[in-house]
Design an enzyme around this catalytic site. Structure first.
Site, PDB file in Angstrom:
ATOM      1  N   CYS A  40       1.029  -1.135  -0.232  1.00  0.00           N
ATOM      2  CA  CYS A  40       0.153  -0.086  -0.192  1.00  0.00           C
ATOM      3  C   CYS A  40       0.973   0.779   0.017  1.00  0.00           C
ATOM      4  O   CYS A  40       0.771   1.696   1.353  1.00  0.00           O
ATOM      5  CB  CYS A  40      -0.944  -0.422   0.901  1.00  0.00           C
ATOM      6  SG  CYS A  40      -1.706   1.257   1.170  1.00  0.00           S
TER       7      CYS A  40
ATOM      8  N   CYS B 198      -0.441   3.937   2.394  1.00  0.00           N
ATOM      9  CA  CYS B 198      -0.788   3.791   3.635  1.00  0.00           C
ATOM     10  C   CYS B 198       1.125   4.056   3.684  1.00  0.00           C
ATOM     11  O   CYS B 198       1.170   4.996   4.737  1.00  0.00           O
ATOM     12  CB  CYS B 198      -0.635   2.304   4.025  1.00  0.00           C
ATOM     13  SG  CYS B 198      -1.876   2.253   3.264  1.00  0.00           S
ATOM     14  N   ASP B 199       1.684   3.475   3.541  1.00  0.00           N
ATOM     15  CA  ASP B 199       3.468   3.496   3.830  1.00  0.00           C
ATOM     16  C   ASP B 199       4.881   4.084   3.057  1.00  0.00           C
ATOM     17  O   ASP B 199       5.468   4.505   3.600  1.00  0.00           O
ATOM     18  CB  ASP B 199       4.017   2.104   3.209  1.00  0.00           C
ATOM     19  CG  ASP B 199       2.831   1.217   4.764  1.00  0.00           C
ATOM     20  OD1 ASP B 199       3.243   1.697   5.684  1.00  0.00           O
ATOM     21  OD2 ASP B 199       2.601  -0.279   4.643  1.00  0.00           O
TER      22      ASP B 199
HETATM   23  C1  FAD Z   1      -4.731   0.875  -0.099  1.00  0.00           C
HETATM   24  C2  FAD Z   1      -5.956   0.320  -1.507  1.00  0.00           C
HETATM   25  C3  FAD Z   1      -6.423   1.265  -2.040  1.00  0.00           C
HETATM   26  C4  FAD Z   1      -7.552   1.207  -3.437  1.00  0.00           C
HETATM   27  N1  FAD Z   1      -7.794   2.097  -4.080  1.00  0.00           N
HETATM   28  C5  FAD Z   1      -8.903   2.142  -4.606  1.00  0.00           C
HETATM   29  C6  FAD Z   1      -8.976   2.965  -5.327  1.00  0.00           C
HETATM   30  O1  FAD Z   1      -8.641   3.709  -4.922  1.00  0.00           O
HETATM   31  N2  FAD Z   1      -9.996   2.844  -6.250  1.00  0.00           N
HETATM   32  C7  FAD Z   1     -10.767   1.731  -7.187  1.00  0.00           C
HETATM   33  O2  FAD Z   1     -11.643   1.466  -7.369  1.00  0.00           O
HETATM   34  N3  FAD Z   1     -10.289   0.647  -5.838  1.00  0.00           N
HETATM   35  C8  FAD Z   1      -9.484   0.824  -4.689  1.00  0.00           C
HETATM   36  N4  FAD Z   1      -9.315  -0.541  -3.589  1.00  0.00           N
HETATM   37  C9  FAD Z   1      -8.897  -1.802  -4.170  1.00  0.00           C
HETATM   38  C10 FAD Z   1     -10.707  -1.302  -3.522  1.00  0.00           C
HETATM   39  O3  FAD Z   1     -10.198  -1.116  -2.287  1.00  0.00           O
HETATM   40  C11 FAD Z   1     -11.064  -3.290  -3.717  1.00  0.00           C
HETATM   41  O4  FAD Z   1     -11.081  -3.293  -5.404  1.00  0.00           O
HETATM   42  C12 FAD Z   1     -12.214  -4.152  -3.471  1.00  0.00           C
HETATM   43  O5  FAD Z   1     -12.629  -3.118  -2.047  1.00  0.00           O
HETATM   44  C13 FAD Z   1     -12.383  -5.061  -3.561  1.00  0.00           C
HETATM   45  O6  FAD Z   1     -14.135  -5.217  -3.517  1.00  0.00           O
HETATM   46  P1  FAD Z   1     -14.196  -6.855  -2.305  1.00  0.00           P
HETATM   47  O7  FAD Z   1     -15.285  -6.821  -1.839  1.00  0.00           O
HETATM   48  O8  FAD Z   1     -14.617  -8.345  -4.023  1.00  0.00           O
HETATM   49  O9  FAD Z   1     -13.841  -7.273  -1.533  1.00  0.00           O
HETATM   50  P2  FAD Z   1     -13.179  -6.252  -0.191  1.00  0.00           P
HETATM   51  O10 FAD Z   1     -13.243  -5.100  -0.418  1.00  0.00           O
HETATM   52  O11 FAD Z   1     -11.830  -7.350  -0.007  1.00  0.00           O
HETATM   53  O12 FAD Z   1     -13.643  -7.483   0.836  1.00  0.00           O
HETATM   54  C14 FAD Z   1     -13.897  -8.226   1.045  1.00  0.00           C
HETATM   55  C15 FAD Z   1     -15.086  -8.173   2.989  1.00  0.00           C
HETATM   56  O13 FAD Z   1     -15.056 -10.152   3.209  1.00  0.00           O
HETATM   57  C16 FAD Z   1     -15.088  -9.428   4.754  1.00  0.00           C
HETATM   58  N5  FAD Z   1     -14.670 -11.263   5.067  1.00  0.00           N
HETATM   59  C17 FAD Z   1     -13.241 -11.946   4.201  1.00  0.00           C
HETATM   60  N6  FAD Z   1     -13.516 -13.092   4.685  1.00  0.00           N
HETATM   61  C18 FAD Z   1     -14.632 -13.549   5.685  1.00  0.00           C
HETATM   62  C19 FAD Z   1     -15.451 -14.166   5.774  1.00  0.00           C
HETATM   63  N7  FAD Z   1     -14.517 -15.416   6.047  1.00  0.00           N
HETATM   64  N8  FAD Z   1     -16.277 -14.455   6.918  1.00  0.00           N
HETATM   65  C20 FAD Z   1     -17.198 -12.793   6.935  1.00  0.00           C
HETATM   66  N9  FAD Z   1     -16.119 -11.968   6.279  1.00  0.00           N
HETATM   67  C21 FAD Z   1     -15.249 -12.159   5.084  1.00  0.00           C
HETATM   68  C22 FAD Z   1     -13.389  -8.951   5.169  1.00  0.00           C
HETATM   69  O14 FAD Z   1     -13.671  -8.758   6.260  1.00  0.00           O
HETATM   70  C23 FAD Z   1     -14.115  -7.666   4.176  1.00  0.00           C
HETATM   71  O15 FAD Z   1     -15.047  -6.883   4.580  1.00  0.00           O
HETATM   72  C24 FAD Z   1      -8.375   0.172  -3.025  1.00  0.00           C
HETATM   73  C25 FAD Z   1      -7.491  -0.989  -2.209  1.00  0.00           C
HETATM   74  C26 FAD Z   1      -6.384  -0.391  -1.529  1.00  0.00           C
HETATM   75  C27 FAD Z   1      -6.034  -1.868  -0.573  1.00  0.00           C
END
Ligand code: FAD
Length: 243
Positions: free
Chosen positions: A133, A136-137
């Site tokens: 990240c 962040c860092d």
């Molecule tokens: C630092 C950073 C900056 C980013 N900036 C951008 C940006 O500017 N624009 C952009 O489009 N994207 C950005 N992204 C990417 C974006 O955050 C991800 O693409 C998006 O969050 C993916 O969504 P998701 O719902 O698939 O998964 P996630 O966001 O990973 O959500 C998965 C959820 O599942 C939950 N979970 C996992 N396992 C379990 C379990 N066994 N039981 C219950 N719950 C569980 C987790 O707690 C989590 O809340 C960034 C990512 C990071 C890390």
């Protein structure tokens, strides 16, 4: 036990979006997460590519998404799903906390985690001098040398960001830069960026203090040491967890 048509594991952007669609289809929806809703965006300082939002803090966007689910009457609960029993018309979700939920259909939206190289030294420095990240860092490397690993859009965009902070950014990739051509051009034009293409990283260097990495050219076999006070890995994503 409440009856649900759909249980969604993971309340990140994907899970919350799925929940909204399911609720709008008049289904009874359970949204489960082990943490607060929002997933990875909760820890994102600024999101600039979400249509209609302009520039928004990640936590704020997460709250807006969650409020949208609540306006539609979606049930949210905390639970770390460790297993799913798929036999029968009702699927059972078993949580580490000792609770179980039942639903006709299950959607898994548990996100991804960064892929790692698996070379010596990586585990030792992961989370300290090796990060995933830059936002962040990155500020730790103000005026220092830093390394970015990978050649896709994430690697190139984060390298551009880091070049604005660090004294020098070295980007090391197994192939050539495969990001959007405009981003690659922008990176290559920066005076404090060195690009190492077709290099396979063999180890991270340093005993207690991170010193950089060693890499071998896949074309000539030449072995180089790339110095840096820290490294950022952007070599893709893999599923966070198999349920
Ligand atoms: C630092 C950073 C900056 C980013 N900036 C951008 C940006 O500017 N624009 C952009 O489009 N994207 C950005 N992204 C990417 C974006 O955050 C991800 O693409 C998006 O969050 C993916 O969504 P998701 O719902 O698939 O998964 P996630 O966001 O990973 O959500 C998965 C959820 O599942 C939950 N979970 C996992 N396992 C379990 C379990 N066994 N039981 C219950 N719950 C569980 C987790 O707690 C989590 O809340 C960034 C990512 C990071 C890390």
């Amino acid at each position: 036990m409440a009856e649900y048509d759909v249980a969604i594991v993971g309340a990140g952007p994907a899970g919350m979006t799925a929940a909204i669609y399911a609720a709008r289809a008049n289904l009874r929806v359970l949204l489960l997460d082990k943490l607060a809703p929002g997933g990875q965006i909760v820890n994102t300082f600024e999101i600039q590519n979400y249509t209609g939002m302009g520039s928004i803090n990640g936590a704020e966007l997460a709250i807006k998404m969650f409020e949208h689910t609540q306006e539609l009457g979606i049930t949210f609960d905390y639970g770390t799903v460790k297993a799913i029993e798929l036999e029968g018309s009702k699927k059972r979700l078993i949580c580490e906390e000792g609770v179980t939920f039942e639903a006709t259909t299950v959607i898994i939206a548990t996100g991804t985690k960064p892929r790692m190289l698996g070379v010596p030294g990586e585990f030792k420095f992961a989370g300290t001098s090796i990060s995933w990240c830059a936002i962040c860092d990155g500020p730790h490397y103000q005026g220092k040398k830093v390394i970015v690993i990978g050649g896709g859009n994430s690697a190139v965009e984060e390298a551009i960001y880091l070049a604005g902070l660090a004294e020098e950014v070295s980007i090391v990739t197994l192939f050539d830069l495969t990001a959007d051509p405009s981003a690659c051009d922008k990176l290559r034009a920066l005076p404090n960026v060195k690009v190492y293409e077709y290099y396979k990283i063999t180890e991270f260097l340093g005993d207690d203090t991170f010193e950089g990495l060693k890499a071998e050219s896949t074309r000539t076999g030449e072995v180089i040491s790339v110095p840096g006070a820290g490294a950022f890995e952007y070599i893709g994503l893999e599923l966070r967890q198999k349920l």
